[in-house]
Design an enzyme around this catalytic site. Structure first.
Site, PDB file in Angstrom:
ATOM      1  CB  SER A  75      36.629  42.634  32.980  1.00 23.79           C
ATOM      2  OG  SER A  75      37.303  42.457  34.202  1.00 23.79           O
ATOM      3  CB  SER A  77      40.224  43.433  34.537  1.00 29.85           C
ATOM      4  OG  SER A  77      39.825  42.628  33.469  1.00 29.85           O
ATOM      5  CE  LYS A  86      35.616  43.378  37.300  1.00 28.82           C
ATOM      6  NZ  LYS A  86      37.002  43.033  36.892  1.00 28.82           N
TER       7      LYS A  86
END
Ligand code: GLN
Length: 460
Positions: free
Chosen positions: A141, A165, A66
């Protein structure tokens, strides 16, 4: 090479039997991921294949990361304009541990700007699409990581979870996502969102792969004072202990108003299957659950507003030159931050301001404690707590245009985040072709039981 089904375990087997070489794997996976990404936009950047052959328990295993986790020498944007050209000066601790184990970092994945969101639509560089239906969101997210793993673009990935997330996108994309206990994994080198919530964790195709990654990234770190000195168990060994006699609590509040009845049906069936495997299932109550979302959205913006104060147009990234220093600050922030980040700064500074602090922030801290105590009480009689990860399957891109409807996506993930306990989402069925996630929460630092329960269900 069958990229869609490639797990860490299979990569290790394929490399050791000579079925493919590390270079072939990097090349083939890289080509496929770049091609597929034209449709999904799961990645923000790709690494080139490396000639160097690595050693270690994760030798040459590709990992997607990420883009709010620092990898030295590479761009780390947090999907924000303000960090568009920011180059990380050092490795996050989770990254340096994977590096020592021999992993190859395949690329950086898309996210909601600074991890604020539940759909990856808040990325300054465009939304990620759901591999099961490209008109729908991947969740957020960590939507890029989840979509990459689900589509076969990645073997496994790292995400971060502040209020859901990792778990929410795992649920929407039909993969496994584990949020470790707060303090289990070092936050050093994770771009801070809300420092009393943030955790790095794995997003994988199998529970076994999640256990493998957790074992490597977990553990105390002198660079993060909140990382805990708790012993790390042999998660891979404990996976196989099964659920016979384990006590599973099902909170009434997780099946109340707001839950899509079709999702409820799939999740209830999964719980019946856990019972059939030998678990003892009982109903419990977590009475403060209804306060989780409002409490979360007081505390998190407060921490966010403090954490993003450092992006001032001078120290990092985007700098808009203006006539004087104050205007440089203001213009850089105005142009660098997207709408959701600005909303949280406004919310956070408001609830922290004198005269409001007691009524909002201090009160929310007290409610956070009550939510934690609900869990403590439940864990006196139960080993794990299960329920849905998300109230619905993946929604359409653009569907949730008002912030509150987006915040309500966190209804079942925020409680574990407020309590700091570990929680995993694993696929448990589908509704109209879209994946549904089963969430399994455990006692603090008892990731082993969470993983074992998830594994038993996955193997059945
Ligand atoms: N959707 C939640 C939020 O927007 C969770 C985000 C996260 O876990 N990083 O705050």
């Amino acid at each position: 090479m069958e990229l869609a089904n490639l797990t860490i375990k299979r990569v290790q087997a394929g490399l050791s039997t000579g079925e493919f070489t590390a270079t072939e794997l990097q090349q083939e996976l890289g080509d496929f991921a770049r091609q597929k990404d034209k449709d999904l936009h799961a990645f923000l950047s790709f690494s080139d294949p490396e000639a160097q052959i690595r050693e270690g328990s994760l030798a040459n295993v590709p990992i997607a990361v990420k883009d709010n986790i620092l990898i030295a020498g590479g761009k780390t944007t947090a999907a924000s304009k303000i960090l568009e050209n920011y180059v990380a000066p050092y490795d996050a601790t989770a990254i340096s541990r994977l590096r020592v184990a021999g992993a190859w970092f395949q690329g950086k994945t898309n996210l909601d700007e600074f991890a604020m969101g539940a759909s990856t639509e808040n990325s300054a560089f465009g939304a990620t699409r759901n591999p099961h239906d490209p008109t729908r969101v991947a969740g957020g997210s960590s939507g890029g990581s989840a979509a990459a793993v689900a589509s076969g673009q990645a073997v496994a990935a790292l995400g971060s979870d502040t209020g859901g997330s990792i778990r929410l996108p795992a649920s929407f994309c039909g993969v496994v996502g584990l949020k470790p206990t707060y303090g289990r994994v070092s936050r050093h080198g994770l771009i801070a969102m809300a420092s009393s919530f943030d955790q790095i964790g794995p997003i994988t195709k199998t529970v076994e792969d999640a256990a493998i990654l957790l074992a490597i990234i977990a553990g105390q770190d002198e660079l993060d004072a909140t990382s805990a000195l708790q012993p790390i168990e042999d998660y891979e060994v404990r996976l196989r202990e099964g659920v016979v006699g384990k006590r599973i609590g099902v909170p009434t509040e997780f099946f109340a108003e707001g839950l899509d009845p079709a999702v409820a049906k799939v999740v209830k069936k999964a719980i019946t299957e856990l019972e059939a495997l030998g678990a003892r299932v009982g109903e419990i109550t977590l009475p403060h659950t209804k306060y989780a979302v409002p409490t979360y959205y007081i505390l998190v913006p407060s921490e966010v507003s403090a954490n993003v104060a450092r992006y001032d147009g001078i120290k990092y990234g985007l700098s808009v030159q203006s006539e004087n220093l104050l205007d440089t600050y203001l213009d850089s922030r105005a142009q660098g931050f997207g709408a959701e980040v600005r909303r949280r700064i406004i919310l956070g500074t408001y609830v922290l301001s004198s005269g409001y602090f007691e009524a909002y922030y201090a009160k929310a801290q007290k409610v956070r404690r009550l939510i934690k105590e609900d869990f403590d009480k439940a864990f006196e009689n139960f080993d794990v707590i299960v329920g849905p990860t998300a109230p619905t399957p993946a929604f359409k891109i653009g569907e949730k245009s008002d912030p509150v409807s987006m915040y309500l996506q966190d209804i079942y993930t925020a409680p574990a985040s407020l309590a700091g306990i570990p929680a995993i989402s694993i696929p448990c069925g589908q509704v109209e072709g879209l994946p549904v996630g089963l969430q399994i929460m455990g006692r603090q630092f008892d990731e082993a039981t969470v993983l074992a329960t998830a594994y038993a269900y996955e193997q059945r």
